[in-house]
Enzyme design. Structure first.
Site, PDB file in Angstrom:
ATOM      1  CG  ASN A 216     -10.881   1.981  12.977  1.00 56.98           C
ATOM      2  OD1 ASN A 216     -11.933   1.394  12.747  1.00 56.98           O
ATOM      3  ND2 ASN A 216      -9.748   1.331  13.225  1.00 56.98           N
ATOM      4  CG  ASP A 285      -2.156   1.391  10.034  1.00 49.38           C
ATOM      5  OD1 ASP A 285      -2.162   0.158   9.830  1.00 49.38           O
ATOM      6  OD2 ASP A 285      -2.694   2.217   9.270  1.00 49.38           O
ATOM      7  N   PRO A 313       1.712  -4.757  15.113  1.00 48.05           N
ATOM      8  CG  PRO A 313       1.159  -6.714  16.258  1.00 48.05           C
ATOM      9  CD  PRO A 313       1.329  -5.242  16.448  1.00 48.05           C
ATOM     10  CG  ASP A 314       0.331  -6.120   8.255  1.00 43.72           C
ATOM     11  OD1 ASP A 314      -0.545  -7.020   8.184  1.00 43.72           O
ATOM     12  OD2 ASP A 314       0.420  -5.194   7.429  1.00 43.72           O
ATOM     13  CB  ILE A 315      -3.068  -9.407  12.026  1.00 43.84           C
ATOM     14  CG1 ILE A 315      -2.951  -8.655  13.361  1.00 43.84           C
ATOM     15  CG2 ILE A 315      -3.662 -10.791  12.233  1.00 43.84           C
ATOM     16  CD1 ILE A 315      -4.269  -8.175  13.937  1.00 43.84           C
ATOM     17  CG  PHE A 331     -11.697  -6.262   3.354  1.00 46.22           C
ATOM     18  CD1 PHE A 331     -11.722  -7.647   3.335  1.00 46.22           C
ATOM     19  CD2 PHE A 331     -12.840  -5.562   2.981  1.00 46.22           C
ATOM     20  CE1 PHE A 331     -12.864  -8.330   2.949  1.00 46.22           C
ATOM     21  CE2 PHE A 331     -13.991  -6.236   2.589  1.00 46.22           C
ATOM     22  CZ  PHE A 331     -14.005  -7.620   2.572  1.00 46.22           C
ATOM     23  CE  LYS A 345      -3.599  -0.698   1.906  1.00 44.10           C
ATOM     24  NZ  LYS A 345      -4.748  -0.081   2.479  1.00 44.10           N
ATOM     25  CE  LYS A 349      -1.313  -4.803   4.521  1.00 45.50           C
ATOM     26  NZ  LYS A 349      -1.815  -4.538   5.845  1.00 45.50           N
TER      27      LYS A 349
END
Ligand code: CTP
Length: 405
Positions: A216, A285, A313-315, A331, A345, A349
């Site tokens: 990205n 993602d 994986p969502d770090i 962020f 979020k 999260k």
């Protein structure tokens, strides 16, 4: 909004002692001036063998002082006058001999005299050593460096690399831009002293085959600015960076990774030993379910390949779920409805602070605007360069941290 230069209003005594690195001091005088400082150059007799006072006067826009017997001051006390108006004394280059003098508190030339005469509580002494590697490694120099640090001096560098004598090793003076950054850092408030901060930055790269991948437009600039601002604030900083071509901020430990899974593997073991985790990275993602081992070839008449993606994986969420996790800051780079998405979020999260921004308006740029969203409300940090915003964000994070045990 125009930002004041970082050293605006600061007055620096720049001391030069004998060494070939005096050529870098010319550049340093300019860098300090560009950063807004006024610069008073003081040179030893040795320094004058390497560069002329005329050069340093022209670059600093002030007559240079070279002698304690200079008759220009009405009171004939240059060593007192020069240090009473200075915010810091920076000796660059500092020779082995000059460091030995500092260690002993000797005062037989103007520069060493003013180092001893300066009011220590409000005029710091910063020293940038420059010498041959054997001189730097000599036990006498080692002892003297330990002594001047114990006496309150800040030693900047030296760096390792090619030396003027042809040898390679420790002892090169830091570059002018690095010394200027170190001075800027010196004047920042130490809001994160004693804290350990972990930052992710940049994009991730998810391989399709050995030559192609998904990524990205994140430049990493915001994350690198946060790492720098945290280090300036006195924190020990680890920066886990995706593929970006940015210089590592001074004093920051950097780990380079490519993919989201590599970033996850680097961050998770480090997170429990840090007090703060700032997830600035634009983590992909999804990744291709299987990266091809060989380049996928275009075959005439054959249909285009289709990509099957699997979630990464969502770090941030994984760190926030660790027992004894650090204070987590996420962020949210959005294209619209920044506040609403940032608040969603925050809950999804399970982190105490989300920083919202407009992705298309910030990716790759040097400036940004931030929206801080936490349980208590929202706070806008208006449009500014990323380093200014990073310093403000570091201040906001410091305020929210539980006090150190
Ligand atoms: N993040 C992360 N690991 C991921 C995805 C995101 O650590 N796999 C972190 C980012 O560094 C950022 C925050 O989570 O701090 C939000 O990232 P974002 O991509 O905006 O959130 P997503 O949950 O992926 O939501 P969406 O893409 O739908 O907006």
């Amino acid at each position: 909004m125009t930002q004041l230069p970082d050293l605006q209003g600061r007055h620096i005594v720049l001391g030069l002692t004998g060494g070939i690195a005096c050529y870098k001091a010319a550049d340093l005088a300019r860098e300090l001036g560009k950063a807004g400082a006024t610069v008073q150059v003081v040179m030893t007799e040795g320094a004058e063998r390497f560069i002329t006072a005329v050069t340093m006067q022209a670059l600093s826009n002030r007559p240079v002082y070279t002698s304690q017997w200079d008759a220009r001051p009405d009171n004939a006390m240059a060593h007192i006058n020069l240090t009473r108006e200075a915010d810091a004394v920076l000796v660059a280059p500092a020779s082995a001999d000059f460091i030995a003098k500092l260690a002993q508190g000797r005062a037989d030339d103007l520069l060493s005299l003013l180092c001893v005469a300066r009011p220590t509580e409000r005029c710091a002494l910063l020293v940038a050593p420059a010498m041959n590697r054997e001189m730097w490694a000599h036990p006498a120099t080692r002892r003297n460096v330990v002594q001047i640090v114990a006496d309150g001096a800040v030693v900047l560098g030296p760096a390792a690399g090619d030396q003027a004598c042809g040898e390679v090793g420790d002892g090169r003076m830091l570059e002018a831009a690095q010394l200027c950054d170190a001075l800027i850092a010196h004047f920042q408030p130490k809001r994160l002293a004693g804290r350990r901060v972990l930052v992710t930055a940049g994009p991730t790269y998810e391989a399709i085959d050995p030559v192609r991948g998904l990524t990205n437009l994140s430049s990493g600039k915001m994350g690198f600015a946060i790492a720098r601002a945290a280090a300036e604030a006195g924190a020990t900083v680890t920066l886990v960076a995706g593929p970006v071509a940015l210089a590592t901020p001074m004093g920051v430990a950097r780990i380079d990774v490519k993919s989201a899974r590599e970033m996850h593997a680097a961050v998770l073991p480090l997170a429990p030993t840090h007090d703060v985790f700032v997830a600035t990275a634009a983590v992909a993602d999804w990744r291709p379910v299987d990266a091809a081992g060989q380049k996928i070839k275009k075959v005439a008449g054959q249909a285009a390949p289709s990509l099957v993606l699997v979630e990464n994986p969502d770090i941030l969420a994984a760190v926030a779920a660790l027992p004894g996790h650090p204070y987590c800051v996420g962020f949210a780079a959005e294209s619209h409805d920044v506040e609403q998405h940032a608040r969603a979020k925050l809950e999804r999260k399970k982190v105490p602070l989300i920083v919202g921004n407009l992705g298309p308006a910030t990716f790759g740029r040097d400036d940004n605007a931030l929206l801080l969203v936490d349980a208590l409300g929202t706070r806008a940090l208006p449009h500014a360069d990323k380093l200014t915003l990073a310093r403000q964000l570091v201040g906001e994070i410091a305020q929210r941290l539980p006090s150190a045990p």
